[in-house]
Write a protein that holds these residues in place. Structure first.
Motif, PDB file in Angstrom:
ATOM      1  N   GLN A 241       0.820  -1.199   0.000  1.00 37.88           N
ATOM      2  CA  GLN A 241       0.000   0.000   0.000  1.00 37.88           C
ATOM      3  C   GLN A 241       0.858   1.255   0.000  1.00 37.88           C
ATOM      4  O   GLN A 241       0.583   2.228  -0.675  1.00 37.88           O
ATOM      5  CB  GLN A 241      -0.910  -0.028   1.245  1.00 37.88           C
ATOM      6  CG  GLN A 241      -2.119   0.891   1.150  1.00 37.88           C
ATOM      7  CD  GLN A 241      -1.777   2.303   1.638  1.00 37.88           C
ATOM      8  OE1 GLN A 241      -0.784   2.491   2.329  1.00 37.88           O
ATOM      9  NE2 GLN A 241      -2.591   3.278   1.220  1.00 37.88           N
ATOM     10  N   GLN A 325      -6.133  -1.695  -2.735  1.00 37.59           N
ATOM     11  CA  GLN A 325      -5.567  -0.752  -1.778  1.00 37.59           C
ATOM     12  C   GLN A 325      -6.501  -0.556  -0.597  1.00 37.59           C
ATOM     13  O   GLN A 325      -6.082  -0.447   0.558  1.00 37.59           O
ATOM     14  CB  GLN A 325      -5.290   0.593  -2.468  1.00 37.59           C
ATOM     15  CG  GLN A 325      -4.096   0.569  -3.399  1.00 37.59           C
ATOM     16  CD  GLN A 325      -3.785   1.947  -3.965  1.00 37.59           C
ATOM     17  OE1 GLN A 325      -4.387   2.940  -3.571  1.00 37.59           O
ATOM     18  NE2 GLN A 325      -2.863   1.994  -4.935  1.00 37.59           N
ATOM     19  N   ALA A 328      -6.192  -3.544   1.631  1.00 33.09           N
ATOM     20  CA  ALA A 328      -4.953  -3.487   2.407  1.00 33.09           C
ATOM     21  C   ALA A 328      -5.075  -2.507   3.563  1.00 33.09           C
ATOM     22  O   ALA A 328      -4.586  -2.746   4.683  1.00 33.09           O
ATOM     23  CB  ALA A 328      -3.783  -3.090   1.494  1.00 33.09           C
ATOM     24  N   GLN A 329      -5.750  -1.363   3.285  1.00 31.22           N
ATOM     25  CA  GLN A 329      -5.934  -0.379   4.360  1.00 31.22           C
ATOM     26  C   GLN A 329      -6.776  -0.970   5.488  1.00 31.22           C
ATOM     27  O   GLN A 329      -6.483  -0.788   6.674  1.00 31.22           O
ATOM     28  CB  GLN A 329      -6.599   0.869   3.778  1.00 31.22           C
ATOM     29  CG  GLN A 329      -6.779   1.999   4.785  1.00 31.22           C
ATOM     30  CD  GLN A 329      -5.446   2.550   5.264  1.00 31.22           C
ATOM     31  OE1 GLN A 329      -4.488   2.572   4.487  1.00 31.22           O
ATOM     32  NE2 GLN A 329      -5.382   2.968   6.512  1.00 31.22           N
TER      33      GLN A 329
END
Length: 741
Positions: A241, A325, A328-329
């Motif tokens: 990320q 993304q 992943a966050q």
């Protein structure tokens, strides 16, 4: 023939006659004093007698008063005849301390056969009225002394309690303060357990841990779901990320993609060595290094701590699309929440341990509180008891009276005049007791001295230990005008020669083969070993034997002046060199044929070192074959170990014993040590050889012949302690050629 025990007693009498005489005089003096004491007085003494009994106080309200009354009925003579009583009687009646000491008698009669105890006071005096007066005054003072004793005991109790009360009160206050401080420090904890707050806190903590664990399990499941969808763990998601979000890395990725597209077209026509291809390769490498450097800056803080990653891996990690993304966050957020809950769970567990530890130590705190409370109770009880004792003693002070009363006034009856005892009879009995006591004392002192007093005792002791007796040597007598110190047999017709001849012949028959090198020693000092060694050497030389006398006592000066020889003046400076040359140290005796002597260089330092030296061993080995007989005079066994040091180089040793000088225990110890065989001892171990013993100074008759008998005889004991001859110069005889090498 005189019996040995009579002979022993006569010798002991000669030594301890003054002790016996002192005993006789003492017994005679004691009998005279007894006779004077037992003489009846000129006037008949009258004995006045009075009786004291114990009385009980009328009324007692205190326990201390009862205790004082019981103690007051346990009086003895020492408590009643205090200096105050004696001085008061002496003041009121004209009597001296000696009269009171000699004539006053106080008897305490214990209760028996239903009869109460009482105290009888008696005094003897030639005057009846004076005796009665003294007894009455003495009884009154004793009654007063009993009251003072009771009062003093009570005052002692009050003073003791008063003195002890203050520190006891201080200890009580300290105990109260200690309990108060403990309540302040641990009271909240004890109150928590008593009210149930502490157990509830432990249960609530456990429930909170369970809830936190459930939340952790939920977060763990969500994290695992996201990891399976992304194909990355939390750390990898963070890296991807971060790399994807960086614009510089995105530009470098585009640049690398363009360079790789151009390289792919050029490589279809050219090799890598082509300038354009080589330039593109360098541009690609530079772009990759920039990519790695930027990735390190993004992930590791300006590239200082970032791990070195490959360019291809960086391009892969930085290729997340917006949807991934977002995933992943979310994964990183859940991971952060999980770590927070884990830390919270650890804190709860620590809190639970602390609560349980507090709960576990609670009984000890309760016991400590109980101990402090008990200690306070004990000190308070002691303080209350002492306070009550003080009040009771102060109340008993007004009740204290004397424990004695006069039951019978002094009365003196008539006495009969005793008959006198004859002083002569007492003196005769004392004299007879003194004679017997002195005789017994002399006999006991003779037995306790530990010495042999007759040669028969020494002979019996030697036979008991199986030590051969080589001969008896008589006590020596010299004519006054022919008196000499040593030796005895310088005159060829000496009456003592045959005794030494017997010793010499017995010595030759001892052992499996004749002894050639013999040590002469003794158990103790002053037993005549040096005297015997000199005369035995002379007797052997007069028998035609080539004889050598060695003075082995290096701790004493030489005695060769008695043989008309002068000692070597420089022998003491280098004794090893002196003994190393046999021809120089061996001296010929001028007045005795076949007799040679090696004078002692002594006294020398480190005599034992000289005796243990190789020079001494070579000398003894050499003279063994040069002389028919070698006699060595050495110190006594009790003085040092010189005899045992030289004995291995000889054929054995001879002990010299002497009545009135030889100690029985000392002779027995050395004789047993030299003759006893230990079966457990190693057979190869060397043991000293004892050839026999000589009894010197025996009281046997000596036949005098070829010598005129003079009137004045001087008895000379055969000792090694001799007087010094007048200074003379004698010729020094050298070793004859036939014995030189």
């Amino acid at each position: 023939m005189t019996l040995p025990i009579v002979k022993r007693y006569l010798i002991a009498f000669e030594q301890y006659k003054w002790a016996g005489l002192s005993t006789f005089m003492l017994a005679l003096g004691v009998s005279g004093a007894v006779a004077m004491i037992l003489e009846p007085p000129e006037t008949p003494p009258y004995t006045a007698s009075g009786i004291l009994t114990y009385q009980n106080p009328p009324v007692l309200f205190s326990e201390t008063g009862q205790s004082i009354r019981e103690r007051g009925q346990q009086l003895n003579e020492g408590m009643l005849l205090q200096p105050r009583v004696i001085e008061s009687v002496m003041t009121k009646v004209a009597v001296t301390p000696k009269e009171l000491k000699d004539n006053l008698k106080v008897t305490v009669k214990e209760a028996e056969d239903n009869q109460p105890s009482y105290i009888q006071v008696r005094f003897s005096d030639p005057s009846r009225e004076r005796a009665v007066e003294i007894v009455n005054v003495m009884m009154k003072e004793m009654v007063e002394q009993s009251r003072l004793i009771n009062t003093q005991q009570l005052r002692d109790i009050i003073d003791t309690v008063t003195t002890r009360l203050e520190p006891v009160e201080q200890e009580l206050r300290q105990a109260e303060k200690a309990l108060e401080e403990y309540d302040k420090r641990e009271g909240a904890t004890l109150l928590a357990i008593e009210s149930g707050v502490l157990p509830e806190a432990i249960v609530g903590n456990q429930k909170q841990q369970q809830n936190t664990q459930i939340q952790l399990d939920t977060l763990t499941a969500q994290i695992q779901s996201l990891q399976s969808r992304l194909g990355l763990n939390a750390d990898q998601a963070y890296v991807s990320q971060a790399l994807t979000a960086d614009p510089i890395i995105a530009q470098l990725r585009v640049q690398l993609y363009q360079i790789e597209s151009q390289l792919a077209l050029l490589r279809q026509d050219y090799r890598d060595e082509h300038p354009q291809v080589a330039a593109l390769i360098k541009q690609k490498q530079a772009a990759e290094r920039q990519l790695q450097a930027r990735a390190s800056e993004v992930l590791g803080g300006d590239g200082i701590a970032a791990p070195l990653r490959q360019a291809n891996q960086i391009r892969v990690d930085s290729s997340l699309d917006p949807a991934r993304q977002q995933l992943a966050q979310n994964l990183m957020t859940l991971q952060t929440q999980k770590e927070t809950l884990q830390q919270q769970l650890e804190n709860l567990k620590k809190i639970e341990v602390d609560l349980r530890e507090t709960y576990r130590t609670l009984p000890n705190k309760q016991l400590e509180k109980q101990r402090l409370e008990q200690e306070l109770a004990y000190k308070r009880a002691l303080y209350d008891k002492m306070k009550a004792q003080l009040v009771d003693s102060q109340a008993a002070e007004a009740e204290t009276v004397s424990s004695l009363k006069v039951a019978q006034e002094g009365y003196a009856s008539d006495v009969e005049i005793p008959e006198a005892i004859s002083m002569a009879l007492i003196l005769a009995g004392g004299g007879l007791a003194g004679v017997l006591g002195g005789a017994v004392l002399i006999f006991v002192l003779g037995m306790l001295s530990g010495k042999f007093y007759t040669w028969e005792e020494i002979k019996g002791a030697l036979q008991e230990r199986e030590v051969p007796l080589l001969g008896l040597l008589p006590n020596v007598m010299f004519f006054e005008e022919s008196f000499q110190e040593m030796p005895l047999l310088l005159k060829p017709h000496s009456p003592y020669l045959e005794y030494y001849e017997k010793v010499r012949s017995n010595l030759q028959r001892s052992g499996e083969k004749p002894a050639r090198v013999v040590l002469i020693t003794s158990a103790g000092e002053l037993e005549g070993k040096t005297f015997c060694a000199y005369n035995l050497a002379i007797a052997t030389a007069r028998a035609g034997k080539r004889t050598l006398l060695i003075e082995g006592d290096l701790r004493s000066p030489s005695r060769v002046e008695s043989l008309k020889l002068a000692p070597e003046p420089l022998s003491g400076t280098e004794p090893l060199h002196y003994y190393g040359d046999a021809n120089n140290c061996i001296r010929l005796v001028p007045d005795v044929e076949n007799l040679y002597v090696i004078p002692s260089p002594g006294p020398v330092r480190q005599a034992a070192t000289v005796l243990e030296s190789s020079e001494m061993k070579r000398l003894l080995n050499e003279v063994r074959y040069r002389f028919d007989m070698v006699i060595i005079d050495v110190p006594s066994l009790s003085a040092n170990n010189d005899a045992l040091t030289l004995e291995p180089s000889t054929d054995g040793m001879v002990l010299v014993a002497r009545p009135s000088y030889t100690l029985s225990g000392q002779l027995g110890e050395f004789a047993e040590e030299l003759t006893e065989i230990d079966e457990d001892e190693d057979s190869t171990k060397y043991r000293p050889r004892l050839l026999g013993a000589i009894i010197n100074g025996a009281d046997i008759e000596v036949e005098w012949f070829e010598e005129p008998i003079e009137e004045n005889l001087i008895p000379i004991h055969s000792t090694t302690s001799q007087r010094t001859l007048p200074a003379q110069s004698y010729p020094v005889a050298q070793l004859p050629p036939k014995v030189k090498r």
